[in-house]
Design a protein around this motif. Structure first.
Motif, PDB file in Angstrom:
ATOM      1  N   PRO A 192       0.830  -1.206   0.000  1.00 28.75           N
ATOM      2  CA  PRO A 192       0.000   0.000   0.000  1.00 28.75           C
ATOM      3  C   PRO A 192       0.866   1.258   0.000  1.00 28.75           C
ATOM      4  O   PRO A 192       1.979   1.261   0.522  1.00 28.75           O
ATOM      5  N   SER A 194       0.930   5.541   0.458  1.00 28.19           N
ATOM      6  CA  SER A 194       0.240   6.743   0.919  1.00 28.19           C
ATOM      7  C   SER A 194       0.381   7.833  -0.137  1.00 28.19           C
ATOM      8  O   SER A 194       1.477   8.088  -0.629  1.00 28.19           O
ATOM      9  N   TYR A 195      -0.731   8.461  -0.461  1.00 25.70           N
ATOM     10  CA  TYR A 195      -0.714   9.520  -1.475  1.00 25.70           C
ATOM     11  C   TYR A 195       0.173  10.670  -0.998  1.00 25.70           C
ATOM     12  O   TYR A 195       0.955  11.226  -1.751  1.00 25.70           O
ATOM     13  N   GLN A 227      -9.868   6.364   1.653  1.00 27.18           N
ATOM     14  CA  GLN A 227      -9.773   7.629   2.380  1.00 27.18           C
ATOM     15  C   GLN A 227     -10.909   7.616   3.399  1.00 27.18           C
ATOM     16  O   GLN A 227     -12.064   7.871   3.058  1.00 27.18           O
ATOM     17  N   THR A 235      -4.939   6.503   0.787  1.00 28.38           N
ATOM     18  CA  THR A 235      -4.032   5.379   0.579  1.00 28.38           C
ATOM     19  C   THR A 235      -4.399   4.643  -0.711  1.00 28.38           C
ATOM     20  O   THR A 235      -5.578   4.417  -0.993  1.00 28.38           O
TER      21      THR A 235
END
Lengths: 240, 199, 199
Positions: A192, A194-195, A227, A235
């Motif tokens: 994953p 994270s933006y 989100q 994410t």
């Protein structure tokens, strides 16, 4: 052709924090900057659309096309908001602060034009496939008129179109959505993402394009976006 | 008409959109009918378009079938041709003419390249209207395609004498735009950069 | 036919040789008939070329009369010409046409402003399809941009005679819908519960 077929997305409703109602109205409100584009989670809209999507529908292709088109417009709108103010050539921008009355007027006019477009589509469909006679006689010499002014206009039209639209307001563009798609795909192979992490060292333009890339991957089903709350951390999760 | 038109209607429609005579086979294949059905349809159309009553007649000429005006109406048809205002030129037609006027003589490929859109159909109609003509061939380009230029008819239709009567290109288009167009045209003359397939 | 063809035959013959719709006046003048005679002839031709039975139909479009193939026969015609039907217009294209139909003639900038998105590419493709044309320039605006209007081809494609054949703009949206617009605008103008983000 029925009205419903004329507006493939007419029955698509969205249920969002900032707005609930027909998707078409949301677009109109956004275009008129009555709802802040930042407030609208594009991810959720894509999700809602995918939930409502059914291949059983007669016009599903048309719906998809329409949705993809409008979603792309939303992304563009959002990325524009992130970039420095665009100095429009027309005078429309003087009215950034529309009064409610003016806004209603503008929206109403747009709605009318849109309805007019639906009627037009019906007319065009009803009248398609009718071909005129091929037994025409050539016009008599000297009858034909070529307007010199139209020649000049045509020159401008034909030769100016090859110039790329001005992007001076965006600053130098050194990256494409495709590049960022590749970056995201690469990072996701490790889990994953994270933006916020992804865009930490990026400028606003890169961040906007990264967002567009994420939405694009999400709509392709390669990524799911998470989100938990508006403006909360975003994410990106690899789809299995 | 319901969704399944009669054989007669199908044949009739095809004859309207063909200037030239269409053979029995051509009609049968386009209308998806047997030859017998086409023959039957033509029989009915012969009555509908009889020389005795109709302004349009069905002719059997040059091994095919054709709709034509009845000779008895020739006077009116010729008067119409004299009086009729020809269809105005489309936006696309003006673009093609202006390309050739300012950058020509040039090939069909170069016109399409300059405009960024295939222009062959527009070129065809402009040749039919005697505003463009083939004036030679471009021996440098692969396949030696024909070069097109505007005709005398074009200058007459525009009420001008020559190219000099039109505003100079530089006053209409920015230099950098012009460079791009020229570059595109030049590129269109080179052999295609697409790798050739082995056969 | 005897040497003096009927009014109906004359009108019919003229219609065959015209690709474009011919006005009542144009028919009367070419056929040397009164307008009443032409109207009577057109009535008879309307029966001969009815949508119910005939492969060729008489249309009253763009302020004139035109023979065209019955749309029920479109498949056979396209097979015969080996041409696909032109791609249907996009939703954006219909919006641009609707803008220009109701609010035009207008500039590209005005179209984009009314729709809220840049419409130049759509306008270009509509000019290419001869549904829009530049009809002049807006001298009041900087740079004198071209004014666009719908074309004869537009009215033919829509199967209508003129602007008057379209429902007035005011009738296109119901009062209830207008109320909803107002309501939504008011709703959306209430202070947002979401904290504003710095940008």
């Amino acid at each position: 052709m029925t009205n419903q077929q004329g507006r493939p997305l007419h029955d698509f409703n969205v249920e969002l924090e900032v707005y609930s109602g027909p998707y078409e109205w949301l677009l109109a409100l956004l275009l008129n900057e009555e709802i802040e584009i930042f407030e609208v989670p594009l991810r959720e809209i894509v999700g809602l659309y995918l939930d409502s999507r059914s291949m059983e529908r007669e016009n599903y292709l048309e719906r998809d096309t329409d949705f993809a088109g409008s979603a792309a417009a939303l992304i563009l709108l959002k990325s524009r908001m992130l970039s420095p103010v665009f100095e429009a050539e027309d005078h429309q921008d003087e009215e950034t602060e529309l009064s409610p009355g003016q806004l209603v007027e503008k929206l109403t006019l747009y709605l009318k034009v849109k309805r007019g477009a639906e009627k037009l589509r019906e007319c065009f469909v009803e009248n398609s496939g009718m071909y005129p006679s091929a037994h025409t006689l050539p016009p008599r010499p000297g009858k034909l008129r070529v307007e010199s002014k139209k020649v000049s206009l045509a020159v401008r039209r034909a030769f100016s179109r090859l110039v790329e639209p001005s992007v001076s307001h965006l600053g130098p563009i050194t990256v494409s959505i495709q590049d960022l798609v590749a970056v995201i795909q690469d990072s996701l192979s490790r889990g994953p993402l994270s933006y916020e992490e992804l865009v930490r060292d990026m400028d606003r333009l890169h961040s906007a394009l990264a967002f567009a890339a994420a939405v694009s991957l999400s709509s392709r089903g390669e990524v799911s976006l998470s989100q938990p709350e508006p403006f909360g951390p975003l994410t990106l999760l690899p789809e299995k | 008409m319901s969704e399944s038109p009669s054989a007669t209607a199908l044949v009739e429609a095809i004859l309207l959109v063909s200037e030239r005579p269409v053979s029995l086979e051509g009609l049968a294949s386009a209308a998806d009918l047997s030859r017998a059905e086409v023959r039957d349809a033509l029989g009915k159309l012969g009555e509908k378009y009889s020389r005795e009553r109709s302004g349009i007649v069905l002719r059997n000429v040059a091994g095919g079938y054709q709709l034509a005006t009845n000779r008895a109406c020739a006077g009116a048809v010729e008067r119409f041709r004299k009086e009729a205002r020809p269809a105005p030129l489309s936006g696309a037609a003006y673009e093609v003419l202006s390309c050739v006027l300012y950058l020509g003589p040039m090939t069909r490929g170069a016109i399409s390249a300059a405009r960024g859109v295939n222009s062959d159909a527009v070129v065809r109609s402009l040749i039919e209207r005697d505003l463009l003509a083939e004036v030679g061939t471009d021996r440098e380009s692969p396949g030696s395609p024909a070069l097109l230029d505007v005709t005398e008819g074009f200058f007459i239709a525009a009420g001008t004498n020559s190219r000099d009567d039109f505003p100079p290109l530089e006053t209409l288009v920015k230099p950098e735009e012009l460079d791009r167009v020229r570059e595109r045209v030049e590129q269109s003359r080179r052999p295609s950069p697409v790798p050739e397939e082995e056969s």
